[in-house]
Write an enzyme that holds these catalytic residues in place. Sequence first.
Site, mmCIF file in Angstrom:
data_model
loop_
_atom_site.group_PDB
_atom_site.id
_atom_site.type_symbol
_atom_site.label_atom_id
_atom_site.label_comp_id
_atom_site.label_asym_id
_atom_site.label_seq_id
_atom_site.Cartn_x
_atom_site.Cartn_y
_atom_site.Cartn_z
ATOM 1 N N GLY A 99 0.863 -1.117 0.171
ATOM 2 C CA GLY A 99 -0.055 0.041 -0.244
ATOM 3 C C GLY A 99 0.826 1.087 0.276
ATOM 4 C CB CYS A 100 -0.035 4.639 -1.028
ATOM 5 S SG CYS A 100 -1.626 4.857 -0.233
#
EC number: 1.2.1.38
Length: 343
Positions: A148-149
Site C-alpha cells: 500500500g501507499c
Amino acid sequence: MIRAGIVGATGYTGVELLRLLLAHPGAEPAVVTSRGNAGERLDAMFPNLRGHTDLAFTEPDPGLLAECDVVFFATPHGVAHAMAGELLSRGTRVIDLSADFRIRDAALWSRWYGQPHGAPELLDQAVYGLPEINRKRIPDARLIAVPGCYPTAVSLGFIPLLEAGLVDTAHLVADAKSGVSGAGRKAQVGMLLCEASENFKAYGVAGHRHLPEILQTLGDVAGQTPGLTFVPHLLPMIRGIEASLYAVLKDMDTDLQALYEQRYAAEPFVDVMPPGSHPETRSVRGTNRCRIAVHRPQGGDTAVVLSVIDNLVKGASGQAVQNMNLMFGLPETAGLDGIAVLP
C-alpha cells in the site's frame, strides 16, 4: 514484448498503469477490462492517452486475460481473490495492487477488511512486493502483493533504523499525510472540492487498514512486532504522501546520515537527501522515487525521518511495474526513469 492485462483500469491506479505501460520499452497493455465500460476506447475516457493506444475496454474474461504474460489487478478488495487462482493455474503471473494478498494471516485480513478472505490457499505463494527488502524473492514469484501507499512510505523510512537495532521498537510514531487520490476515483462527499480544499484533517486514528500491513512489514525487519502509533491525514492536494516518522534512539553514537546513505546506496528508487533536507512531495510527483531525509533534532535521543512518495506511482502502479521488471528479468528501472514535473 511482455503482454500485460489490467483488470479494473478505470480508477486512478489503473490509468497510471496504462500511462507507464504504454511508454514501457519491454511491455505493452494487451487486455484492459472494465465491466461498466466494455467497448469504450481507453482514450475516450482518458484523453491523455490519445495517440498512444487504440485499445478498448473489454469484459473481464479469464480466458482472454490468461493469454497475457502478466495480469495487474487495480481493483477493489476481493476481486483478485475471485480471479487470481484461475489465472495462476493457467500459467499467467499476477500482480495485485489491492490489499487482497498483503496480509499473511487470513483471519487478520478479514477483521480489517470486513469480509471473509476469498483465497486463503494462495497466501503462501504471495510475495510482498517491496523490492527494497524482497528483491531476491520477486523474480521467481507467481503472485505479487503490491504494498500500500502508506506502508511503502513508512516502511522505507523506518527500515534502516530497525535493521540496525538502533531504536526502541515499542514506541514508533508515523504521522502521515496523503493527497485525495489515495481514496480512489469513486464519488465521495469528503473528496469533493468544497469539502477537501483549504482543509486538513486526521482520520482513521482508531485504526487504519494499512496498520496491520505496516506492522507485519516492520515486524519482519525488526524480528518482532513493533509498537506503532499510526495517524494518517488528508491533504488538499491530488498526489503525494509525506510521512514524518519518530523513533527513540538506543544508540546515540551512530551516524544516522551515513546509515541511511549506506543502506540505500544501491537502491535505484530511494534517494537519501543531504543533511538538513526537508523532502517535498512535488519532487517525486509522477515518479517511482522515494525521497528520505533523516534528522536528530538538537542532538537528542529522537530520530526524525521524513519520507515522501507519489502515492499513485511508488505507492501503487510504479511499484507494480518495478515488480514486473524484476519478475521478467528486465532492468529494474525500465519505464520508470521519469523526472518529476515542476512547478
